[in-house]
Design a protein around this motif. Structure first.
Motif, mmCIF file in Angstrom:
data_model
loop_
_atom_site.group_PDB
_atom_site.id
_atom_site.type_symbol
_atom_site.label_atom_id
_atom_site.label_comp_id
_atom_site.label_asym_id
_atom_site.label_seq_id
_atom_site.Cartn_x
_atom_site.Cartn_y
_atom_site.Cartn_z
ATOM 1 N N TRP A 4 0.775 -1.222 0.146
ATOM 2 C CA TRP A 4 -0.044 -0.134 -0.089
ATOM 3 C C TRP A 4 0.939 1.163 -0.042
ATOM 4 O O TRP A 4 0.386 2.277 -0.327
ATOM 5 C CB TRP A 4 -0.917 -0.031 1.181
ATOM 6 C CG TRP A 4 -2.229 -0.871 1.042
ATOM 7 C CD1 TRP A 4 -2.314 -2.002 1.505
ATOM 8 C CD2 TRP A 4 -3.344 -0.708 0.139
ATOM 9 N NE1 TRP A 4 -3.658 -2.448 0.967
ATOM 10 C CE2 TRP A 4 -4.104 -1.722 0.221
ATOM 11 C CE3 TRP A 4 -3.495 0.377 -0.752
ATOM 12 C CZ2 TRP A 4 -5.394 -1.715 -0.634
ATOM 13 C CZ3 TRP A 4 -4.440 0.367 -1.611
ATOM 14 C CH2 TRP A 4 -5.388 -0.859 -1.457
ATOM 15 N N ALA A 5 1.939 1.312 0.461
ATOM 16 C CA ALA A 5 2.910 2.329 0.502
ATOM 17 C C ALA A 5 3.480 2.712 -0.897
ATOM 18 O O ALA A 5 3.617 3.887 -1.210
ATOM 19 C CB ALA A 5 4.286 2.113 1.589
ATOM 20 N N GLY A 6 3.650 1.661 -1.689
ATOM 21 C CA GLY A 6 3.712 1.702 -2.987
ATOM 22 C C GLY A 6 2.750 2.561 -3.790
ATOM 23 O O GLY A 6 3.003 3.315 -4.523
ATOM 24 N N VAL A 7 1.589 2.114 -3.604
ATOM 25 C CA VAL A 7 0.481 2.791 -4.242
ATOM 26 C C VAL A 7 0.292 4.234 -3.742
ATOM 27 O O VAL A 7 0.166 4.962 -4.711
ATOM 28 C CB VAL A 7 -0.785 2.174 -3.727
ATOM 29 C CG1 VAL A 7 -2.110 2.758 -4.154
ATOM 30 C CG2 VAL A 7 -1.088 0.622 -3.982
ATOM 31 N N VAL A 8 0.631 4.656 -2.360
ATOM 32 C CA VAL A 8 0.502 5.983 -2.110
ATOM 33 C C VAL A 8 1.616 6.751 -2.623
ATOM 34 O O VAL A 8 1.457 7.910 -3.046
ATOM 35 C CB VAL A 8 0.368 5.959 -0.250
ATOM 36 C CG1 VAL A 8 0.479 7.537 -0.027
ATOM 37 C CG2 VAL A 8 -0.634 5.302 0.081
ATOM 38 N N LEU A 9 2.794 6.093 -2.671
ATOM 39 C CA LEU A 9 3.958 6.990 -3.437
ATOM 40 C C LEU A 9 3.804 7.175 -4.805
ATOM 41 O O LEU A 9 4.023 8.157 -5.316
ATOM 42 C CB LEU A 9 5.201 5.817 -3.045
ATOM 43 C CG LEU A 9 6.441 6.680 -3.605
ATOM 44 C CD1 LEU A 9 6.969 7.943 -2.970
ATOM 45 C CD2 LEU A 9 7.410 5.687 -3.820
ATOM 46 N N LEU A 10 2.974 6.265 -5.594
ATOM 47 C CA LEU A 10 2.757 6.514 -7.052
ATOM 48 C C LEU A 10 1.879 7.554 -7.213
ATOM 49 O O LEU A 10 2.038 8.381 -8.210
ATOM 50 C CB LEU A 10 2.319 5.138 -7.358
ATOM 51 C CG LEU A 10 2.062 5.014 -8.954
ATOM 52 C CD1 LEU A 10 3.343 5.339 -9.714
ATOM 53 C CD2 LEU A 10 1.591 3.744 -9.405
ATOM 54 N N VAL A 11 0.644 7.296 -6.548
ATOM 55 C CA VAL A 11 -0.396 8.549 -6.662
ATOM 56 C C VAL A 11 0.151 9.741 -6.013
ATOM 57 O O VAL A 11 -0.074 10.968 -6.846
ATOM 58 C CB VAL A 11 -1.557 7.938 -5.777
ATOM 59 C CG1 VAL A 11 -2.900 9.135 -5.780
ATOM 60 C CG2 VAL A 11 -2.342 6.731 -6.460
ATOM 61 N N ALA A 12 0.723 9.910 -4.943
ATOM 62 C CA ALA A 12 1.411 11.286 -4.473
ATOM 63 C C ALA A 12 2.445 11.689 -5.631
ATOM 64 O O ALA A 12 2.602 13.180 -5.764
ATOM 65 C CB ALA A 12 1.936 11.019 -3.105
#
Length: 388
Positions: free
Chosen positions: A71-79
């Motif tokens: 999920w940290a990867g998802v947040v990093l990508l979107v951010a």
């Protein structure tokens, strides 16, 4: 408090809402990715590899860590995407943020030629940064797959340098800095960012993992005692780096103590300082009160007390630190400009006397951190009950 109109007259501009959200979101993304991977490598992984720990407990922590990193990867990508769109919106004469989200405009921004005198185009730097960001996110997001989770160690350790490169590449100057002060600004800024996101992101990861208490055995206290003990060293290192780099940055942007409450920039910086001191205070509670009791409970083989301390009391304090850390990230977008420029104070240039004073302060900080560790160890050796 200074009104917005007065702030504008003094040269301070309140950032638009989209700028506040994208910048805060970007640092939250960095905290989740950098903080989690560093904390896993330095604190969690060594504890999980200890042969005396229950294999079931190890499996639970590994699965929850893998899910968190994914999920940290998802947040990093979107951010990262919104942060890049924000850069496009601020480039040149500027444009509405909604328009800047268009992929075509983003691509044009990344392919823009280098400015006169630049050794590389600024867009090229951001292109490389975002390619690294996508790669880091992909590595982390792959942990949603059951087969990938079996390679958690390899993937987390691969993502770690990539996530660090996301912020470091973005700091590469397109033109050669004019003097040594500019180089130091770059170094201390990145030191401040990396140490801050490792500290806040690591706390968030561990507090989240501690929520698995109901799935762990009664012997999990020993594992978590090891995790908290290892992270204590990481946190102390981050505190030292945050304060050292913060001293430099504050000196560059604040001309006098009074500017902390007579300028808008100074007010936001003062709030940030108070929040960070709150995090340090909460960390002191852990270091001087809980860690010694955890050490004594572990030494006395007091299983129930150890579990209660490591997965009951400790996470409560850590969640308080997490809340303060999120508040710090929310303040960051407002720290634009300088208290010196608002107050009309001249800019400063470092000198030998400044470096000498800085060295004294750094040595004093290092001594205080060393005393903190020694005092905590001394408290742990006392024969008082493990839980008061």
């Amino acid at each position: 408090m200074i009104s917005i109109s007065l702030a504008a007259e003094a040269g301070y501009a309140v950032p638009p809402l989209w700028r506040i959200l994208t910048k805060a979101g970007y640092f939250i993304g960095l905290s989740g990715a950098i903080g989690a991977t560093v904390t896993y490598a330095a604190s969690i992984r060594p504890a999980l590899r200890a042969p005396e720990n229950d294999r079931g407990d190890v499996g639970v922590i590994r699965r929850r860590t893998a899910g968190y990193l994914a999920w940290a990867g998802v947040v990093l990508l979107v951010a990262g995407y919104f942060q890049l769109a924000g850069r496009v919106a601020r480039a040149g004469k500027g444009m509405p943020f909604g328009e800047a989200l268009a992929p075509g405009l983003i691509w044009d921004f990344l392919r823009a030629p280098a400015a006169k005198g630049a050794w590389i185009a600024q867009g090229t730097i951001y292109l490389v940064q975002n390619l690294v960001l996508v790669l880091a996110s992909a590595v982390l997001i792959s942990l949603f797959l059951p087969r990938a989770r079996r390679r958690l160690d390899a993937l987390a350790l691969t993502a770690l340098p990539l996530t660090l490169a996301v912020t470091l590449v973005a700091a590469v100057p397109a033109t050669k800095p004019k003097d040594a002060d500019k180089w130091l600004d770059l170094v201390f800024s990145q030191t401040h960012i990396v140490s801050g996101v490792v500290w806040a992101g690591g706390l968030t990861l561990l507090a989240t993992l501690a929520g698995a208490r109901g799935r762990l055995s009664q012997d999990a206290g020993a594992l978590w005692a090891d995790v908290w003990g290892r992270f204590a060293f990481v946190a102390l290192t981050c505190v030292g780096a945050v304060f050292t780099s913060g001293l430099w940055l504050s000196w560059k942007h604040v001309g006098s103590v009074s500017q902390l409450w007579t300028t808008t920039y100074g007010l936001f910086l003062l709030v940030k300082i108070l929040l960070v001191l709150g995090m340090v205070t909460a960390g002191g509670v852990n270091q001087f009160w809980l860690m010694p009791r955890i050490a004594r409970a572990r030494r006395d083989d007091a299983t129930s007390s150890l579990l209660r301390l490591t997965l009951g009391h400790f996470p409560k304090v850590v969640w308080g630190e997490v809340a303060l850390g999120i508040a710090v990230l929310a303040i960051v977008p407002f720290l634009g400009g300088s208290a010196r420029s608002e107050a009309g104070s001249p800019s400063v240039v470092s000198s030998g006397s400044v470096f000498a004073m800085g060295a004294v302060l750094v040595l004093a900080l290092a001594a205080s951190l060393y005393i903190t560790v020694r005092t905590s160890d001394a408290l742990a050796r006392r024969t008082a009950p493990a839980v008061s």
